[in-house]
Design a protein around this motif. Structure first.
Motif, PDB file in Angstrom:
ATOM      1  N   LEU A  29     -87.112  58.637  23.236  1.00 25.52           N
ATOM      2  CA  LEU A  29     -86.199  57.792  22.467  1.00 25.52           C
ATOM      3  C   LEU A  29     -86.695  56.357  22.508  1.00 25.52           C
ATOM      4  CD1 LEU A  29     -82.584  58.923  23.410  1.00 25.52           C
ATOM      5  CD2 LEU A  29     -83.716  59.136  21.185  1.00 25.52           C
ATOM      6  N   VAL A  30     -86.714  55.716  21.348  1.00 22.50           N
ATOM      7  CA  VAL A  30     -87.189  54.343  21.249  1.00 22.50           C
ATOM      8  C   VAL A  30     -86.069  53.484  20.676  1.00 22.50           C
ATOM      9  CG1 VAL A  30     -88.843  52.829  20.069  1.00 22.50           C
ATOM     10  CG2 VAL A  30     -89.605  55.035  20.971  1.00 22.50           C
ATOM     11  N   ILE A  31     -85.818  52.366  21.332  1.00 20.18           N
ATOM     12  CA  ILE A  31     -84.805  51.435  20.847  1.00 20.18           C
ATOM     13  C   ILE A  31     -85.530  50.294  20.138  1.00 20.18           C
ATOM     14  CG2 ILE A  31     -82.951  49.862  21.538  1.00 20.18           C
ATOM     15  CD1 ILE A  31     -82.651  51.721  24.046  1.00 20.18           C
ATOM     16  N   ALA A  32     -85.221  50.117  18.859  1.00 17.90           N
ATOM     17  CA  ALA A  32     -85.849  49.050  18.070  1.00 17.90           C
ATOM     18  C   ALA A  32     -84.916  47.841  18.115  1.00 17.90           C
ATOM     19  CB  ALA A  32     -86.094  49.528  16.648  1.00 17.90           C
ATOM     20  N   THR A  33     -85.297  46.863  18.944  1.00 17.87           N
ATOM     21  CA  THR A  33     -84.396  45.743  19.252  1.00 17.87           C
ATOM     22  C   THR A  33     -84.432  44.648  18.182  1.00 17.87           C
ATOM     23  OG1 THR A  33     -86.095  44.541  20.481  1.00 17.87           O
ATOM     24  CG2 THR A  33     -84.746  46.103  21.737  1.00 17.87           C
ATOM     25  N   LYS A  34     -83.479  43.754  18.303  1.00 18.10           N
ATOM     26  CA  LYS A  34     -83.383  42.564  17.443  1.00 18.10           C
ATOM     27  C   LYS A  34     -83.211  42.938  15.971  1.00 18.10           C
ATOM     28  CE  LYS A  34     -85.991  40.081  20.978  1.00 18.10           C
ATOM     29  NZ  LYS A  34     -86.794  38.934  21.363  1.00 18.10           N
ATOM     30  N   ALA A  35     -82.489  44.036  15.733  1.00 15.25           N
ATOM     31  CA  ALA A  35     -82.293  44.531  14.367  1.00 15.25           C
ATOM     32  C   ALA A  35     -81.535  43.526  13.502  1.00 15.25           C
ATOM     33  CB  ALA A  35     -81.562  45.871  14.401  1.00 15.25           C
ATOM     34  N   ASP A  36     -80.792  42.606  14.158  1.00 12.90           N
ATOM     35  CA  ASP A  36     -80.086  41.570  13.384  1.00 12.90           C
ATOM     36  C   ASP A  36     -81.044  40.596  12.707  1.00 12.90           C
ATOM     37  OD1 ASP A  36     -80.049  39.008  15.556  1.00 12.90           O
ATOM     38  OD2 ASP A  36     -80.195  40.997  16.431  1.00 12.90           O
ATOM     39  N   LYS A  37     -82.308  40.622  13.117  1.00 12.45           N
ATOM     40  CA  LYS A  37     -83.287  39.683  12.561  1.00 12.45           C
ATOM     41  C   LYS A  37     -83.859  40.143  11.223  1.00 12.45           C
ATOM     42  CE  LYS A  37     -84.331  36.988  16.457  1.00 12.45           C
ATOM     43  NZ  LYS A  37     -84.561  35.552  16.559  1.00 12.45           N
ATOM     44  N   ILE A  87     -84.081  54.133  17.269  1.00 12.92           N
ATOM     45  CA  ILE A  87     -82.708  53.694  17.032  1.00 12.92           C
ATOM     46  C   ILE A  87     -82.652  52.168  16.919  1.00 12.92           C
ATOM     47  CG2 ILE A  87     -80.353  53.799  17.944  1.00 12.92           C
ATOM     48  CD1 ILE A  87     -81.563  56.130  19.772  1.00 12.92           C
ATOM     49  N   PRO A  88     -82.313  51.660  15.734  1.00  9.94           N
ATOM     50  CA  PRO A  88     -82.182  50.208  15.595  1.00  9.94           C
ATOM     51  C   PRO A  88     -81.019  49.707  16.441  1.00  9.94           C
ATOM     52  CG  PRO A  88     -82.106  51.301  13.445  1.00  9.94           C
ATOM     53  CD  PRO A  88     -81.977  52.364  14.489  1.00  9.94           C
ATOM     54  N   PHE A  89     -81.220  48.578  17.100  1.00  8.80           N
ATOM     55  CA  PHE A  89     -80.182  48.062  17.997  1.00  8.80           C
ATOM     56  C   PHE A  89     -80.190  46.535  17.952  1.00  8.80           C
ATOM     57  CE2 PHE A  89     -78.280  46.681  21.961  1.00  8.80           C
ATOM     58  CZ  PHE A  89     -77.263  47.602  22.171  1.00  8.80           C
ATOM     59  N   SER A  90     -79.006  45.961  18.018  1.00 11.90           N
ATOM     60  CA  SER A  90     -78.906  44.507  18.157  1.00 11.90           C
ATOM     61  C   SER A  90     -77.975  44.167  19.302  1.00 11.90           C
ATOM     62  CB  SER A  90     -78.368  43.891  16.869  1.00 11.90           C
ATOM     63  OG  SER A  90     -78.011  42.551  17.123  1.00 11.90           O
ATOM     64  N   SER A  91     -78.449  43.325  20.188  1.00 13.29           N
ATOM     65  CA  SER A  91     -77.609  42.857  21.299  1.00 13.29           C
ATOM     66  C   SER A  91     -76.681  41.753  20.832  1.00 13.29           C
ATOM     67  CB  SER A  91     -78.477  42.316  22.424  1.00 13.29           C
ATOM     68  OG  SER A  91     -79.344  43.316  22.859  1.00 13.29           O
ATOM     69  N   VAL A  92     -76.915  41.254  19.616  1.00 13.84           N
ATOM     70  CA  VAL A  92     -76.109  40.166  19.089  1.00 13.84           C
ATOM     71  C   VAL A  92     -74.867  40.715  18.391  1.00 13.84           C
ATOM     72  CG1 VAL A  92     -76.063  38.239  17.461  1.00 13.84           C
ATOM     73  CG2 VAL A  92     -78.072  38.617  18.881  1.00 13.84           C
ATOM     74  N   ASP A  93     -75.071  41.674  17.468  1.00 12.31           N
ATOM     75  CA  ASP A  93     -73.881  42.159  16.762  1.00 12.31           C
ATOM     76  C   ASP A  93     -73.252  43.400  17.411  1.00 12.31           C
ATOM     77  OD1 ASP A  93     -75.276  44.348  15.721  1.00 12.31           O
ATOM     78  OD2 ASP A  93     -75.894  43.220  13.948  1.00 12.31           O
ATOM     79  N   LYS A  94     -73.965  44.030  18.338  1.00 11.82           N
ATOM     80  CA  LYS A  94     -73.410  45.077  19.210  1.00 11.82           C
ATOM     81  C   LYS A  94     -72.830  46.296  18.487  1.00 11.82           C
ATOM     82  CE  LYS A  94     -72.143  41.768  22.853  1.00 11.82           C
ATOM     83  NZ  LYS A  94     -72.171  40.494  22.131  1.00 11.82           N
ATOM     84  N   LYS A  95     -73.194  46.458  17.210  1.00 15.23           N
ATOM     85  CA  LYS A  95     -72.603  47.574  16.448  1.00 15.23           C
ATOM     86  C   LYS A  95     -72.985  48.936  17.014  1.00 15.23           C
ATOM     87  CE  LYS A  95     -72.398  45.219  12.020  1.00 15.23           C
ATOM     88  NZ  LYS A  95     -73.505  44.611  11.277  1.00 15.23           N
ATOM     89  N   MET A  96     -74.143  49.006  17.652  1.00 16.09           N
ATOM     90  CA  MET A  96     -74.659  50.305  18.090  1.00 16.09           C
ATOM     91  C   MET A  96     -74.251  50.686  19.507  1.00 16.09           C
ATOM     92  SD  MET A  96     -76.276  52.123  16.020  1.00 16.09           S
ATOM     93  CE  MET A  96     -77.155  53.159  17.198  1.00 16.09           C
ATOM     94  N   VAL A  97     -73.516  49.818  20.177  1.00 17.90           N
ATOM     95  CA  VAL A  97     -73.237  50.057  21.595  1.00 17.90           C
ATOM     96  C   VAL A  97     -72.532  51.397  21.820  1.00 17.90           C
ATOM     97  CG1 VAL A  97     -71.866  49.245  23.559  1.00 17.90           C
ATOM     98  CG2 VAL A  97     -73.308  47.638  22.301  1.00 17.90           C
TER      99      VAL A  97
END
Ligand code: GTP
Ligand code: MG
Length: 194
Positions: A137-145, A171-181
């Motif tokens: 599993l790969v987390i693609a970070t900073k998706a908000d960018k 899996i696209p993920f953003s720590s800023v908008d947290k939609k995927m948490v």
């Protein structure tokens, strides 16, 4: 997942400093500055439990965060050019010792920046994880960018570089908008078999 009780349980460099292997652990690997510590904060619903920094090389120890009957394990980043070779090798030793010896390590997820093609070190880490029976599993970070319309394009590049069979494993993920948490916790709970 209820995360009210989340806390930093242990900071370690050597094996002797690891906490008891009494609960399952999820660990997060990736290059310096990719957003590992920020990911853990987002998952635990805390702003600053895991220390983050805009300059790479912030996390230099293995930090064990306890949440309920699990641990999330923040690893030092790799690939940070601005430290000496000796220091880089010593961090690599810290990471590898953990990955190779931890009996209660359930899953290691690789974090890559959604905007950039993964590096050779990312590829080596991905191959290592697959070779060691992890799910890849790969987390693609900073998706908000990037815009949502750009996700597939960027994910395709990550998939190609890492040689990932199933695109859904990225899996696209953003720590800023947290939609995927919440979805991410569902994925973790599936893996544990709760
Ligand atoms: P090391 O500890 O050096 O290995 O880095 P790390 O992977 O733990 O990265 P960290 O979480 O410290 O984040 C690095 C920088 O990226 C910080 O400035 C964060 O605020 C920023 N960042 C992390 N995740 C995100 C994200 O999802 N979106 C945005 N916009 N910035 C992020
Ligand atoms: Mg960090």
């Amino acid at each position: 997942m209820k995360t009210d009780d989340a806390r930093l349980e242990q900071v370690a460099v050597k094996r002797e400093q690891y906490p008891e292997p009494d609960v399952y652990e999820f660990a997060f690997a990736g290059r310096s500055n990719v957003g590992k510590s920020s990911f853990i904060n987002a998952m635990l619903g805390r702003k600053n439990l895991a220390r983050t920094s805009s300059s790479p090389g912030k996390t230099r120890t293995i930090n064990f965060y306890r949440v309920s009957d699990l641990r999330l394990v923040d690893l030092p980043g790799y690939g940070y050019a601005k430290v000496s070779k000796t220091e880089r090798n010593s961090w690599a030793g810290v990471i590898n010792t953990y990955l190779e010896n931890r009996e209660n390590l359930l899953e290691v997820l690789l974090l890559v920046d959604i905007r950039h093609e993964p590096s050779e070190l990312d590829k080596a880490m991905y191959d290592y994880l697959i070779a060691n029976g992890h799910s890849g599993l790969v987390i693609a970070t900073k998706a908000d960018k990037i815009s949502r319309g750009q996700y597939q394009n960027h994910i395709a590049k990550i998939q190609k570089k890492l040689g990932i069979k199933n695109r859904d494993n990225i899996i696209p993920f953003s720590s800023v908008d947290k939609k995927m948490v919440d979805e991410m916790w569902d994925i973790f709970e599936d893996i544990v078999g709760f």
